[in-house]
Design a protein around this motif. Sequence first.
Motif, mmCIF file in Angstrom:
data_model
loop_
_atom_site.group_PDB
_atom_site.id
_atom_site.type_symbol
_atom_site.label_atom_id
_atom_site.label_comp_id
_atom_site.label_asym_id
_atom_site.label_seq_id
_atom_site.Cartn_x
_atom_site.Cartn_y
_atom_site.Cartn_z
ATOM 1 N N MET A 1 0.904 -1.137 -0.109
ATOM 2 C CA MET A 1 0.045 -0.014 0.189
ATOM 3 C C MET A 1 0.663 1.247 0.115
ATOM 4 O O MET A 1 1.798 1.419 0.789
ATOM 5 N N SER A 2 0.561 2.298 -1.028
ATOM 6 C CA SER A 2 1.465 3.211 -1.013
ATOM 7 C C SER A 2 0.693 4.540 -0.455
ATOM 8 O O SER A 2 -0.334 4.464 -0.282
ATOM 9 N N SER A 3 1.487 5.389 -0.046
ATOM 10 C CA SER A 3 0.944 6.673 0.520
ATOM 11 C C SER A 3 1.468 7.944 -0.110
ATOM 12 O O SER A 3 2.409 7.838 -0.442
ATOM 13 N N TYR A 4 0.814 8.887 -0.082
ATOM 14 C CA TYR A 4 1.119 10.159 -0.782
ATOM 15 C C TYR A 4 1.335 11.090 0.333
ATOM 16 O O TYR A 4 0.362 11.345 1.223
ATOM 17 N N ARG A 5 2.388 12.060 0.101
ATOM 18 C CA ARG A 5 2.568 13.157 1.140
ATOM 19 C C ARG A 5 1.977 14.494 0.245
ATOM 20 O O ARG A 5 1.837 14.726 -0.969
ATOM 21 N N ARG A 6 1.362 15.264 1.140
ATOM 22 C CA ARG A 6 0.985 16.366 0.602
ATOM 23 C C ARG A 6 1.772 17.621 1.198
ATOM 24 O O ARG A 6 1.805 17.666 2.466
ATOM 25 N N TYR A 7 2.052 18.615 0.396
ATOM 26 C CA TYR A 7 2.504 19.805 0.964
ATOM 27 C C TYR A 7 1.837 21.011 0.532
ATOM 28 O O TYR A 7 1.256 21.147 -0.248
ATOM 29 N N ASN A 8 1.814 22.077 1.452
ATOM 30 C CA ASN A 8 1.191 23.250 1.241
ATOM 31 C C ASN A 8 2.501 24.360 1.053
ATOM 32 O O ASN A 8 3.291 24.529 1.983
ATOM 33 N N TYR A 9 2.204 25.124 -0.097
ATOM 34 C CA TYR A 9 2.932 26.201 -0.426
ATOM 35 C C TYR A 9 2.199 27.427 -0.189
ATOM 36 O O TYR A 9 0.967 27.591 -0.812
ATOM 37 N N ARG A 10 2.685 28.392 0.007
ATOM 38 C CA ARG A 10 2.106 29.861 0.185
ATOM 39 C C ARG A 10 3.198 30.805 -0.634
ATOM 40 O O ARG A 10 4.330 30.796 -0.463
ATOM 41 N N ALA A 11 2.500 31.700 -1.514
ATOM 42 C CA ALA A 11 3.065 32.391 -2.592
ATOM 43 C C ALA A 11 2.895 34.010 -2.134
ATOM 44 O O ALA A 11 1.522 34.193 -1.649
ATOM 45 N N TYR A 12 3.733 34.931 -2.232
ATOM 46 C CA TYR A 12 3.369 36.434 -1.807
ATOM 47 C C TYR A 12 3.936 37.129 -3.014
ATOM 48 O O TYR A 12 4.973 37.668 -3.032
ATOM 49 N N PRO A 13 3.089 37.049 -4.210
ATOM 50 C CA PRO A 13 3.629 37.661 -5.269
ATOM 51 C C PRO A 13 3.634 39.225 -5.177
ATOM 52 O O PRO A 13 2.877 39.800 -4.496
#
Length: 76
Positions: free
Chosen positions: A1-13
């Motif tokens: 069984m594989s698992s996925y990682r989730r990343y959150n990114y925030r940008a300030y253009p």
Amino acid sequence: MSSYRRYNYRAYPTQGQREALSCLYGACRYAYNWTLDQRELMRRRHGRMQSCTQLSNMFVCVQLVVAGLVTMIFRV
């Protein structure tokens, strides 16, 4: 069984980047909606949908016509 990682990114253009992103997203939304409209129109008229290749070629032609009209308008 594989698992996925989730990343959150925030940008300030910056303001210029915000405007560029807004133009990009607007163009993407226009292209997507135009494609959906053309597929639905073809399905209603002929009972079948167009292929992605046909739609892509049509969209390029539409872009060229619009670019030509804009050029003609601003030459005057």
